[in-house]
Write an enzyme that holds these catalytic residues in place. Structure first.
Site, PDB file in Angstrom:
ATOM      1  N   ARG A  53     -62.245 -33.964 -29.028  1.00 33.44           N
ATOM      2  CA  ARG A  53     -62.890 -35.208 -29.491  1.00 33.44           C
ATOM      3  C   ARG A  53     -62.105 -35.824 -30.647  1.00 33.44           C
ATOM      4  NH1 ARG A  53     -69.166 -35.018 -31.019  1.00 33.44           N
ATOM      5  NH2 ARG A  53     -68.344 -33.999 -32.859  1.00 33.44           N
ATOM      6  N   ARG A 106     -49.914 -49.995 -40.698  1.00 31.66           N
ATOM      7  CA  ARG A 106     -48.497 -49.654 -40.461  1.00 31.66           C
ATOM      8  C   ARG A 106     -47.770 -49.331 -41.758  1.00 31.66           C
ATOM      9  NH1 ARG A 106     -47.055 -54.810 -37.039  1.00 31.66           N
ATOM     10  NH2 ARG A 106     -48.238 -55.608 -38.805  1.00 31.66           N
ATOM     11  N   LYS A 152     -65.569 -40.828 -33.699  1.00 33.74           N
ATOM     12  CA  LYS A 152     -66.141 -40.201 -34.903  1.00 33.74           C
ATOM     13  C   LYS A 152     -65.294 -40.651 -36.087  1.00 33.74           C
ATOM     14  CE  LYS A 152     -68.373 -35.931 -36.201  1.00 33.74           C
ATOM     15  NZ  LYS A 152     -69.557 -36.601 -36.736  1.00 33.74           N
ATOM     16  N   GLU A 185     -79.623 -42.795 -31.511  1.00 35.80           N
ATOM     17  CA  GLU A 185     -79.442 -41.447 -32.069  1.00 35.80           C
ATOM     18  C   GLU A 185     -79.917 -41.439 -33.507  1.00 35.80           C
ATOM     19  OE1 GLU A 185     -75.234 -40.415 -32.298  1.00 35.80           O
ATOM     20  OE2 GLU A 185     -74.709 -42.464 -32.805  1.00 35.80           O
TER      21      GLU A 185
HETATM   22  N1  PMP Z   1     -74.390 -38.491 -33.755  1.00 34.93           N
HETATM   23  C1  PMP Z   1     -73.762 -38.719 -34.908  1.00 34.93           C
HETATM   24  C2  PMP Z   1     -73.731 -40.101 -35.453  1.00 34.93           C
HETATM   25  C3  PMP Z   1     -73.159 -37.665 -35.602  1.00 34.93           C
HETATM   26  O1  PMP Z   1     -72.519 -37.893 -36.757  1.00 34.93           O
HETATM   27  C4  PMP Z   1     -73.226 -36.355 -35.066  1.00 34.93           C
HETATM   28  C5  PMP Z   1     -72.609 -35.205 -35.807  1.00 34.93           C
HETATM   29  N2  PMP Z   1     -71.288 -35.035 -35.492  1.00 34.93           N
HETATM   30  C6  PMP Z   1     -73.891 -36.171 -33.847  1.00 34.93           C
HETATM   31  C7  PMP Z   1     -74.467 -37.259 -33.220  1.00 34.93           C
HETATM   32  C8  PMP Z   1     -73.972 -34.811 -33.218  1.00 34.93           C
HETATM   33  O2  PMP Z   1     -72.728 -34.455 -32.672  1.00 34.93           O
HETATM   34  P1  PMP Z   1     -72.247 -32.946 -32.591  1.00 34.93           P
HETATM   35  O3  PMP Z   1     -73.285 -32.210 -31.822  1.00 34.93           O
HETATM   36  O4  PMP Z   1     -70.953 -33.016 -31.894  1.00 34.93           O
HETATM   37  O5  PMP Z   1     -72.135 -32.463 -33.982  1.00 34.93           O
END
Ligand code: PMP
Length: 299
Positions: A53, A106, A152, A185
């Site tokens: 990732r 850059r 991320k 989320e």
């Molecule tokens: N959503 C967000 C916005 C996050 O920051 C995270 C933490 N990484 C997750 C979901 C959960 O992802 P993971 O299970 O890969 O930690």
């Protein structure tokens, strides 16, 4: 007390000396990416998935990481070993690196790579036992066409606002909706709802990170033959669910018993959440990349 070490651009430096330049574009613009990884009883959980990732986030923002994925994995393991931490949360950061005050990436010659390992429990234990109260907040999730939540990125201001709004509402976590009102989320975790023995989680195109814990939970559902689907749903579906839980590397699996003042199910963590949480805990100590010199202490 044992000295704590941070990996910083090719070397281990004492924690108190681990500093980056004010000209680093990670600091100036949130220009970079990161991963949060956990190590359980000397096993780094889903290390490969996190590294994949990380490199996918890097590709999406056109950031060259000066290490191969294999080297990056080794650095994570070495950081844990050096700090003598069999149970830890690892923060892996790759920023665009040192540039000038201009936005143009850059002018940043080399990405900065940082690996920190520390102990972390995100929520007090009683919430894992009794369940969390959460709210939905006015701040909407970033739209995928602007900054895709699948990246991320170091730019977590959207999530920070959500966490601030949660705190103002007197709770520890909150849910975001997208522009159309679909549930995305939490500020740092994915959401699952359970209704009549079936489980749903939002598809990532709605506006959610493809959580690694989320994927593990979906895998566990398959093992237990619990139907689990990625479908868009609204606040209403959350309110009338039998069970709700959140997943994330830092949060792990945590039950939710109240959303916007609506009591979920019986108001106590439900049986499907409990079953999956137990299976998840077992998996964390069984599966993983071993850190040399550290041995599993529990199952
Ligand atoms: N959503 C967000 C916005 C996050 O920051 C995270 C933490 N990484 C997750 C979901 C959960 O992802 P993971 O299970 O890969 O930690």
């Amino acid at each position: 007390m044992r000295e704590k070490w941070v990996y910083l651009n090719g070397e281990f430096v004492p924690k108190s000396e681990a500093v980056v330049s004010v000209f680093d574009h990670g600091f100036l613009y949130g220009d970079g990416i990161f991963e949060g990884i956990r190590c359980y009883s000397g096993n780094v959980f889903c290390l490969k998935e996190h590294i994949v990732r990380l490199y996918e986030s890097a590709k999406s923002i056109m950031l060259d990481i000066p290490l191969t994925p294999e080297e990056m994995e080794a650095v994570v393991v070495e950081t844990l070993e050096k700090n003598g931490l069999p149970d830890a949360y690892i923060r892996l950061v790759v920023s665009r690196g040192v540039g000038d005050l201009g936005l143009d990436p850059r002018n940043c010659k080399q990405a900065s790579v940082i690996v920190i390992a520390e102990k972390l429990s995100l929520f007090p234990q009683r919430y894992y036992d009794e369940g969390l109260e959460i709210v939905t907040v006015p701040t909407r999730r970033n739209v995928p066409d602007a900054l895709n939540p699948k990246i991320k990125s170091l730019n977590y201001l959207n999530n920070v606002l959500v966490r601030l709004e949660a705190a103002r509402a007197g709770v520890h976590e909150a849910l975001t909706l997208n522009q159309d009102g679909y549930v995305c989320e939490g500020s740092g975790d994915n959401i699952f709802i359970v209704k009549n023995g079936k489980i749903c989680t939002p598809p990532t195109y709605v506006g959610a990170l493809e959580g690694i814990t989320r994927n593990v939970v979906m895998e566990l559902c398959e093992t237990f033959q619990i139907p689990c689907a990625e479908v868009p749903f609204t606040r209403h579906d959350v309110y009338v669910a039998d069970e709700v839980f959140l997943t994330g590397t830092a949060a792990e699996m945590i039950p939710v018993v109240n959303v916007d003042g609506r009591i979920i199910g019986s108001g106590k963590p439900g049986p499907i959440t409990a079953k999956l949480t137990e299976a998840f805990r077992q998996l964390t100590v069984q599966r993983g990349t071993k850190v040399p010199g550290m041995f599993s202490t529990s199952v």
